[in-house]
Write an enzyme that holds these catalytic residues in place. Structure first.
Site, PDB file in Angstrom:
ATOM      1  N   SER A   3       0.855  -1.192   0.000  1.00  0.00           N
ATOM      2  CA  SER A   3       0.000   0.000   0.000  1.00  0.00           C
ATOM      3  C   SER A   3       0.890   1.241   0.000  1.00  0.00           C
ATOM      4  CB  SER A   3      -0.940  -0.031   1.214  1.00  0.00           C
ATOM      5  OG  SER A   3      -1.783   1.090   1.237  1.00  0.00           O
ATOM      6  N   HIS A  16      -2.674  -1.018  -3.296  1.00  0.00           N
ATOM      7  CA  HIS A  16      -3.820  -0.145  -3.064  1.00  0.00           C
ATOM      8  C   HIS A  16      -3.662   1.100  -3.932  1.00  0.00           C
ATOM      9  CE1 HIS A  16      -4.373  -1.878   1.287  1.00  0.00           C
ATOM     10  NE2 HIS A  16      -4.692  -2.745   0.340  1.00  0.00           N
ATOM     11  N   ASP A  64      -4.064  -5.019   5.936  1.00  0.00           N
ATOM     12  CA  ASP A  64      -4.505  -5.814   4.795  1.00  0.00           C
ATOM     13  C   ASP A  64      -3.402  -6.797   4.405  1.00  0.00           C
ATOM     14  OD1 ASP A  64      -6.035  -6.717   2.672  1.00  0.00           O
ATOM     15  OD2 ASP A  64      -5.342  -5.139   1.309  1.00  0.00           O
TER      16      ASP A  64
END
Length: 398
Positions: free
Chosen positions: A217, A244, A340
């Site tokens: 991310s 992301h 995540d």
């Protein structure tokens, strides 16, 4: 003590609203505003802010040029604001390559209407970037040297999910999880700060891998570029990348990586049959599933449930890979906010896959890697400078 923030934008409305949002948080304080890149460079030198928010298109000096000058003379964590267009995506990637650490879409309607999630997201990103000391990596790309930073674990990027992750993963169109596979184990009591593994201490396992997964991310675009540009054209396995990123950005990011890397890099499409030496980037705004198709794998792109915090979601892709390829997977979690990837990595580990994490010192944000390292899911925490070499060493036995 509040994190000192410099707000840079040529729009008086945006300067005012961003300043108001920042100052709403008691942990943040706007120390000055600048109307162009030249002023930003001067104020960065004079005021030494801990974080800078930066527009891209400005008169006198644009944001990308300002980032380069600031990073050369007064390195500071910089959060870019970017338009959700193809040109905006390219400019944002240029800014990240110049040294900016993160970006947010520049949506005037979100700022103007006091959307709670937009306000919280901006505050969280600034605080995450403000909690760090300098870390200088070796050259991250063939064309530039990028700064990375260290931080403590950061808050998630969006609000708390409405349902437990296990049920949200199970609600995707392909069954990927059981409740038992997500249960907390004794590994969750491992050290919160695992030591960094040196290259010499990482011994190739001799496993016969069929797939490499990389999830990331915040800080991911630079980290992925550094890792993938070191891979040879004949890398022996398919690679799936989950970053992301908004839908408008992933095509430009895949195209950029493809021009820089010896391997092929493309945005994943529904029905793609995975090939060795090709990296497939999960499309923004969608979920990417992996299915078994004979001896190879096939990719499935779906819209997915709206209850997932991230699109694409690392957990979703990792979990589907655990069902499709079992233990024949090497999965790596790089820099990023939140957690995540933790539950998907837990599923992969439960079927015998190998899990690695980026070490704290080389992360832009030590959130996602810490989530798998501190729980004992990953077997090694590896510096970004050594990650490509470690992956190649492990993959060569496959």
């Amino acid at each position: 003590m509040a994190i000192k923030v410099l707000v840079v934008d040529d729009s008086s409305f945006f300067r005012r609203r961003v300043s108001e949002i920042v100052n709403q948080d008691p942990d943040l304080e706007v120390v000055a505003v600048a109307v162009n890149g030249k002023e930003a460079v001067e104020m960065a030198a004079k005021l030494k802010p801990q974080v800078i928010t930066m527009d891209i298109e400005m008169p006198v000096m644009d944001g990308i040029t300002a980032v380069r000058e600031i990073m050369a003379n007064n390195p500071t964590p910089i959060l870019m604001f970017s338009s959700l267009t193809h040109d905006g995506a390219k400019a944002t990637l240029d800014a990240l390559e110049a040294g900016a650490l993160d970006f947010l879409p520049k949506r005037f309607e979100d700022i103007a209407t006091n959307k709670d999630d937009a306000i919280l997201l901006l505050q969280q990103r600034i605080k995450a970037l403000g909690r760090r000391r300098m870390y200088r990596s070796s050259s991250l790309t063939p064309t530039s040297t990028i700064e990375s930073r260290r931080s403590t674990i950061a808050a998630p990027e969006t609000n708390t999910p409405r349902r437990p992750l296990s049920s949200r993963l199970a609600s995707t169109t392909t069954p990927v999880a059981t409740r038992s596979s997500l249960s907390t184990t004794s590994a969750d009591r491992h050290s919160a700060n695992p030591t960094t593994s040196s290259i010499s201490s990482i011994r190739a396992s001799g496993k016969q891998y069929k797939l490499l997964l990389i999830g990331t991310s915040t800080g991911g675009p630079v980290a992925l570029q550094k890792v993938l540009t070191a891979f040879p054209a004949n890398y022996p396995h398919p690679i799936v990348l989950i970053q992301h990123m908004p839908a408008a950005f992933t095509p430009a990011f895949a195209a950029r990586l493809n021009t820089l890397c010896k391997i092929e890099v493309k945005e994943a499409e529904n029905g793609d049959v995975m090939r060795p030496g090709c990296a497939y980037l999960a499309p923004g705004g969608m979920q990417l599933m992996i299915e078994r198709s004979g001896i190879s794998g096939r990719l499935k792109v779906i819209s997915g449930t709206q209850e997932m915090n991230y699109k694409p979601c690392v957990d979703i892709t990792f979990a589907s890979a655990s069902k499709a390829f079992g233990g024949d997977v090497l999965a790596v979690v790089l820099t990023g906010m939140g957690a995540d990837g933790r539950e998907g990595a837990r599923m992969l580990k439960s079927v015998g896959a190998t899990i690695w994490a980026q070490d704290e010192a080389s992360c832009v944000v030590y959130g996602m890697p810490q989530a798998v390292a501190s729980t004992g899911i990953s077997t090694h925490s590896i510096s970004l400078d050594n990650m490509a070499e470690a992956i190649l060493k492990e993959s060569s036995r496959g």
